[in-house]
Design a protein around this motif. Structure first.
Motif, PDB file in Angstrom:
ATOM      1  N   ASP A  59      -6.324   1.221  -4.031  1.00  0.00           N
ATOM      2  CA  ASP A  59      -5.732   0.568  -2.865  1.00  0.00           C
ATOM      3  C   ASP A  59      -6.770  -0.362  -2.227  1.00  0.00           C
ATOM      4  OD1 ASP A  59      -4.166  -0.174  -0.795  1.00  0.00           O
ATOM      5  OD2 ASP A  59      -3.912   1.830   0.062  1.00  0.00           O
TER       6      ASP A  59
ATOM      7  N   PRO B  41      -8.346   5.662  -2.795  1.00  0.00           N
ATOM      8  CA  PRO B  41      -7.663   5.189  -1.597  1.00  0.00           C
ATOM      9  C   PRO B  41      -8.492   4.140  -0.867  1.00  0.00           C
ATOM     10  CG  PRO B  41      -8.545   7.378  -1.212  1.00  0.00           C
ATOM     11  CD  PRO B  41      -8.887   7.003  -2.623  1.00  0.00           C
TER      12      PRO B  41
ATOM     13  N   LEU C 216       0.822  10.490  -2.873  1.00  0.00           N
ATOM     14  CA  LEU C 216       0.309  10.785  -1.534  1.00  0.00           C
ATOM     15  C   LEU C 216       1.456  10.808  -0.533  1.00  0.00           C
ATOM     16  CD1 LEU C 216      -2.911   8.586  -1.339  1.00  0.00           C
ATOM     17  CD2 LEU C 216      -2.693  10.974  -1.984  1.00  0.00           C
TER      18      LEU C 216
ATOM     19  N   ASP D 285      -2.328  15.409  11.305  1.00  0.00           N
ATOM     20  CA  ASP D 285      -3.233  14.285  11.090  1.00  0.00           C
ATOM     21  C   ASP D 285      -4.280  14.179  12.198  1.00  0.00           C
ATOM     22  OD1 ASP D 285      -0.351  13.460  11.928  1.00  0.00           O
ATOM     23  OD2 ASP D 285      -1.676  12.140  13.064  1.00  0.00           O
TER      24      ASP D 285
ATOM     25  N   PRO E 177     -12.507   5.142   1.493  1.00  0.00           N
ATOM     26  CA  PRO E 177     -12.738   6.585   1.615  1.00  0.00           C
ATOM     27  C   PRO E 177     -14.090   6.861   2.282  1.00  0.00           C
ATOM     28  CG  PRO E 177     -13.160   5.870  -0.628  1.00  0.00           C
ATOM     29  CD  PRO E 177     -12.662   4.677   0.118  1.00  0.00           C
TER      30      PRO E 177
ATOM     31  N   SER F 250       0.834  -1.214   0.000  1.00  0.00           N
ATOM     32  CA  SER F 250       0.000   0.000   0.000  1.00  0.00           C
ATOM     33  C   SER F 250       0.861   1.253   0.000  1.00  0.00           C
ATOM     34  CB  SER F 250      -0.920   0.025   1.225  1.00  0.00           C
ATOM     35  OG  SER F 250      -2.047  -0.785   0.997  1.00  0.00           O
ATOM     36  N   THR F 251       1.961   1.198   0.743  1.00  0.00           N
ATOM     37  CA  THR F 251       2.879   2.346   0.779  1.00  0.00           C
ATOM     38  C   THR F 251       3.422   2.629  -0.619  1.00  0.00           C
ATOM     39  OG1 THR F 251       3.468   1.682   3.011  1.00  0.00           O
ATOM     40  CG2 THR F 251       4.909   3.270   1.941  1.00  0.00           C
TER      41      THR F 251
ATOM     42  N   ARG G 292      -2.949  19.705  -0.051  1.00  0.00           N
ATOM     43  CA  ARG G 292      -3.300  19.899   1.343  1.00  0.00           C
ATOM     44  C   ARG G 292      -3.118  21.332   1.788  1.00  0.00           C
ATOM     45  NH1 ARG G 292      -1.735  14.402   4.334  1.00  0.00           N
ATOM     46  NH2 ARG G 292      -1.935  13.109   2.504  1.00  0.00           N
TER      47      ARG G 292
ATOM     48  N   ASP H  95      -6.564  12.203   1.145  1.00  0.00           N
ATOM     49  CA  ASP H  95      -6.084  11.322   0.073  1.00  0.00           C
ATOM     50  C   ASP H  95      -6.857  11.530  -1.219  1.00  0.00           C
ATOM     51  OD1 ASP H  95      -4.260  10.337   1.803  1.00  0.00           O
ATOM     52  OD2 ASP H  95      -5.119   8.327   1.980  1.00  0.00           O
TER      53      ASP H  95
ATOM     54  N   ARG I 116       0.729   4.288  -2.600  1.00  0.00           N
ATOM     55  CA  ARG I 116       0.558   5.679  -2.165  1.00  0.00           C
ATOM     56  C   ARG I 116       1.682   6.553  -2.692  1.00  0.00           C
ATOM     57  NH1 ARG I 116      -2.848   6.822   1.955  1.00  0.00           N
ATOM     58  NH2 ARG I 116      -1.504   8.450   2.759  1.00  0.00           N
TER      59      ARG I 116
ATOM     60  N   THR J  14      -6.054  14.910  -2.754  1.00  0.00           N
ATOM     61  CA  THR J  14      -4.790  14.915  -3.502  1.00  0.00           C
ATOM     62  C   THR J  14      -4.977  14.239  -4.847  1.00  0.00           C
ATOM     63  OG1 THR J  14      -3.612  14.753  -1.412  1.00  0.00           O
ATOM     64  CG2 THR J  14      -2.346  14.286  -3.398  1.00  0.00           C
ATOM     65  N   GLY J  15      -5.703  13.120  -4.854  1.00  0.00           N
ATOM     66  CA  GLY J  15      -5.974  12.414  -6.102  1.00  0.00           C
ATOM     67  C   GLY J  15      -6.698  13.284  -7.108  1.00  0.00           C
TER      68      GLY J  15
END
Lengths: 271, 343
Positions: free
Chosen positions: A163, A82, A51, B159, A85, A42-43, B248, B239, A46, B242-243
C-alpha cells in the motif's frame, strides 16, 4: 489467476467505499492500482489482503474465499506491506526481517537454518545486508522502507501486496524501491500488487494498471491503453497531455494546469 | 564446508547469524544482572532488618529448628513476605509488559487503565458485603478485573490505545471511589483489611495465599509465554500482524491472560501502585529498548521486594505498606515518561 475480487463491496461504515468491484490479478506480473484521493484504492488493497471484511461479495485466493481460509495459511501465500508501518522500539534489522518467518514456523518450532537463509536472502535482495545489526529506529526513511520490504520478502510468498510503498521517499529512493520490486518479478516470479500515488511511476512500472474512480473500476489494462488524456481527465479530474516517456516508452502524463491552458491568457483572466 | 558451498550466500547467512546473536547475548547479560539484584534484595529482605537472622540460623530454621523469636519472625513474617513480593512482582511485571507492548503504549499498563483497581474494588465488595476470604476472594478479584477490562475495552473501542488509556484512567478513578465508599460501610475489623486494597501491602501474608498464587502462576505464565511468542507480530501493529497470519483475537487472548495475572497479584497483595507500570520501561531501557517478559518479570520482582524492604525499615519505628513506596517512586517516573513522550 490466483487472486481475484468477485463483486466485492468494502467500507468502514454503512456506505461502501469500494462498490461491487470485480477484478482479476494476473499471475507473475506487476499490477498497480491508481486513482484520486478517496477513490477506494487503498481500501480495495486492504480488502484483498483480508485486513477488511467485505460487506458483500468476496475476495478469492486460489479458488477459495480469502476470509474463510485460516489466516496463517493465507500468510504463506500472500505477503503484505501496509502504509507506513511502525517498528517496535529497539528492534534490530535482522530481528524485524525475521518476523517475516512467522507464518512458516509452528508454535513449538525453534528458529532454523532455513529461517537464517531466508532472512539473508531477503536482506541481499533489498541491499540491506550491511544494516543487519542496526536498530531500525536509527535508519533513514529509505533504508527503513527497504527493511520492511525485506520483512515481506522473508515471508517468501508468491503474492505481495503493498500500500503506497513509496510514500515519504524522495524520488531517487522511489525509483530504487520500484526497481527492487520489479526485480522480484524477474528473479522470483512474484505477483506484485501495489497502490501508487504517482501516475507516471505507475505507468512505468505496471504490467497491468487498474484505474479507480468513486469506488468503482474506471479502466484496466496495459498502461499504454489505460492512460489516455480522456481517462486522466475522468479519473483524476486533471487536464493533461500524454506523451511517450523517452526512457521507457510508457505513457507520460504532463499536467496542463490552470495557467497553461491555451484559452486562458493570463492578462485576460485578470480582468 | 566453505570449500564446496558457494562463498557468497554462506557469508550472508553468517552476517545474519552474527547480527541475531548480539541482542540475545546482551539480553542474557541483562537477565543475569537482574537475577543477581533480585537475589540480593531477597536475601536482604529475609535476613536483614531490625532483627538480623544469620545464614546458618536461616538454614537451621528451614531445616525445622526452633530458635525462639527467630523462627516465628522468619517463617510467618520475613520469608512469606519476600516470597509473595517476588511472585506478585513477577505477575505485575509480566502483565504490565504484555499490556504496554501489545497496545504499543507505555501508559497502557493494567494499574493505570483500571484493571488493578477493578480487582481491588471487587475484592473489597467481597470482603465487606459478601464476607468472603481465601480462594473465593481471588475469584472475586479476577471477576472484578475482567469486568473492568471488558468494560474499558467496549467503551474505548478496538482502535487506538490512546482512547483506551483515557477510558481506563476514568474507570480507575471510579473504582477508587467504589473502594472508598465500601470503606465507610465496613466494620472496624474489615476496615483494616480494606486499607490494604487501597494501597497494597505484603504484611500479614499467610502461606495458603502464597500457594494459591504460585499454583495459578505456574499455569498462567508458561501459557502466556507460549502465546506471546507466536504473537510477537502484534508489536508490529494490527495490519502487519494480520499479514503475518496472526489474528487480532490473539491480542485479546494475551490481554486476557495479563488481566488474570494482574487480578491474582491484586488478590494477594492489593493494587501495589506502579509496579506493572514501571517494570516494562525499566527493563526496556536496560535491554536496548526491547521488551522481554523475563526482563519485566525480574524488574517487577526487584521493585516489589526492595520496595517492601524500604517501606518496612526506611523510617525507624514506622512500617509503611509497600504501595506507599512504589507510589512515591512511580509517580515521578510517570511524569518523566510523559514529558519524554511529548518530545
Amino acid at each position: 489467476m490466483r487472486l481475484a475480487a468477485e463483486s466485492v463491496s468494502l467500507g468502514y461504515g454503512a456506505d461502501p467505499v469500494v462498490d461491487q468491484v470485480s477484478l482479476e490479478i494476473p499471475d507473475g506480473l506487476t499490477t498497480v492500482i491508481v486513482g484520486a484521493n478517496g477513490c477506494g484504492k487503498s481500501t480495495l488493497l486492504r480488502g484483498m489482503a483480508r485486513l477488511l471484511k467485505p460487506i458483500s461479495g468476496q475476495v478469492v485466493l486460489d479458488g477459495k474465499a480469502v476470509h474463510k481460509q485460516p489466516t496463517k495459511t493465507v500468510a504463506k501465500t500472500l505477503g503484505l506491506m501496509p502504509q507506513s508501518p511502525i517498528a517496535p522500539e529497539g528492534i534490530t534489522v535482522v530481528d524485524l526481517v525475521g518476523r517475516g518467518r512467522q507464518p512458516h514456523r509452528g508454535a513449538l518450532q525453534r528458529w532454523s537454518a532455513e529461517d537464517d537463509a531466508a532472512v539473508a536472502e531477503a536482506l541481499e535482495l533489498t541491499d540491506t545486508l550491511g544494516l543487519a545489526d542496526r536498530v531500525v529506529d536509527e535508519l533513514s526513511g529509505g533504508q527503513r522502507q527497504r527493511v520492511w520490504v525485506a520483512m515481506a520478502l522473508a515471508q517468501q510468498t508468491d503474492l505481495l501486496l503493498l500500500d503506497e510503498p513509496t510514500t515519504f521517499l524522495d524520488v531517487a529512493h522511489q525509483i530504487d524501491l520500484l526497481d527492487l520490486l520489479h526485480g522480484l518479478r524477474e528473479t522470483r516470479g512474484t505477483t506484485v500488487v501495489m497502490v501508487l500515488h504517482d501516475l507516471n511511476l505507475a505507468a512505468r512500472y505496471a504490467d497491468h494498471l487498474i484505474a479507480m474512480s468513486g469506488g468503482k473500476i474506471a479502466a484496466t489494462g496495459r498502461p499504454a491503453d489505460v492512460v489516455t488524456a480522456a481517462r486522466v481527465e475522468e479519473v483524476f479530474g486533471l487536464e493533461a497531455q500524454i506523451i511517450h516517456d523517452p526512457v521507457s516508452g510508457t505513457p507520460l502524463v504532463v499536467p496542463i494546469g490552470r495557467h497553461h491552458r491555451p484559452s486562458a491568457h493570463p492578462h485576460a483572466q485578470g480582468a | 564446508m566453505s570449500i564446496t558451498a558457494p562463498t557468497e550466500p554462506t557469508r550472508a547467512v553468517d552476517v545474519v547469524r552474527k547480527a541475531r546473536r548480539a541482542p540475545r547475548r546482551h539480553h542474557a547479560y541483562v537477565v543475569a544482572v537482574l537475577a543477581a539484584l533480585l537475589f540480593g534484595a531477597f536475601v536482604a529482605r529475609v535476613l536483614l532488618g531490625d532483627y538480623i537472622i544469620t545464614v546458618p540460623d536461616f538454614f537451621r530454621i528451614l531445616g525445622g529448628a526452633e530458635i525462639p523469636g527467630a523462627t516465628f519472625l522468619l517463617m510467618s513474617e520475613k520469608l512469606p513476605r519476600a516470597i509473595l513480593g517476588v511472585l506478585v512482582g513477577v505477575a505485575f511485571g509480566i502483565a504490565g509488559a504484555v499490556f504496554q507492548s501489545t497496545l504499543r503504549n507505555p501508559l497502557a499498563s493494567p494499574d493505570i487503565v483500571g484493571v488493578s483497581l477493578g480487582a481491588s474494588a471487587s475484592a473489597v465488595f467481597a470482603i465487606v458485603v459478601l464476607d468472603l476470604e481465601g480462594l473465593a476472594l481471588s475469584v472475586a478479584a479476577i471477576l472484578g478485573a475482567l469486568a473492568i477490562a471488558v468494560a474499558v475495552r467496549l467503551v474505548a473501542g478496538s482502535d487506538g490505545s490512546y482512547r483506551l488509556v483515557l477510558v481506563g484512567v476514568t474507570a480507575a478513578a471510579a473504582m477508587t471511589a467504589v473502594v472508598h465508599y465500601l470503606f465507610t460501610r465496613a466494620n472496624e475489623f474489615d476496615a483494616l483489611l480494606v486499607l490494604r486494597w487501597l494501597t497494597g501491602a505484603l504484611n500479614g501474608v499467610t502461606w495458603p495465599t502464597i500457594w494459591i498464587l504460585l499454583g495459578f502462576l505456574v499455569v498462567l505464565i508458561p501459557a502466556l509465554a507460549w502465546i506471546s511468542r507466536s504473537a510477537q507480530a502484534l508489536q508490529l501493529g494490527p495490519d502487519v500482524a494480520t499479514g503475518l497470519g496472526v489474528s487480532r483475537r490473539r491480542t485479546d487472548l494475551l490481554l486476557l491472560l495479563a488481566v488474570l495475572l494482574t487480578a491474582l497479584g491484586v488478590a494477594a497483595a492489593g493494587p501495589v501502585a506502579f509496579v506493572a507500570f514501571v517494570a516494562g520501561p525499566i527493563s526496556r531501557a536496560l535491554n536496548g529498548g526491547r521488551t522481554t517478559l523475563v526482563g519485566a518479570a525480574l524488574v517487577g520482582a526487584i521493585v516489589m521486594v526492595a520496595g517492601d524492604y524500604i517501606a518496612d525499615y526506611a523510617v525507624p519505628g514506622v512500617s509503611f505498606p509497600v504501595g506507599v513506596v512504589t507510589g512515591a517512586f512511580g509517580a515521578p517516573f510517570l511524569l518523566w515518561l510523559l514529558t519524554r513522550a511529548r518530545r
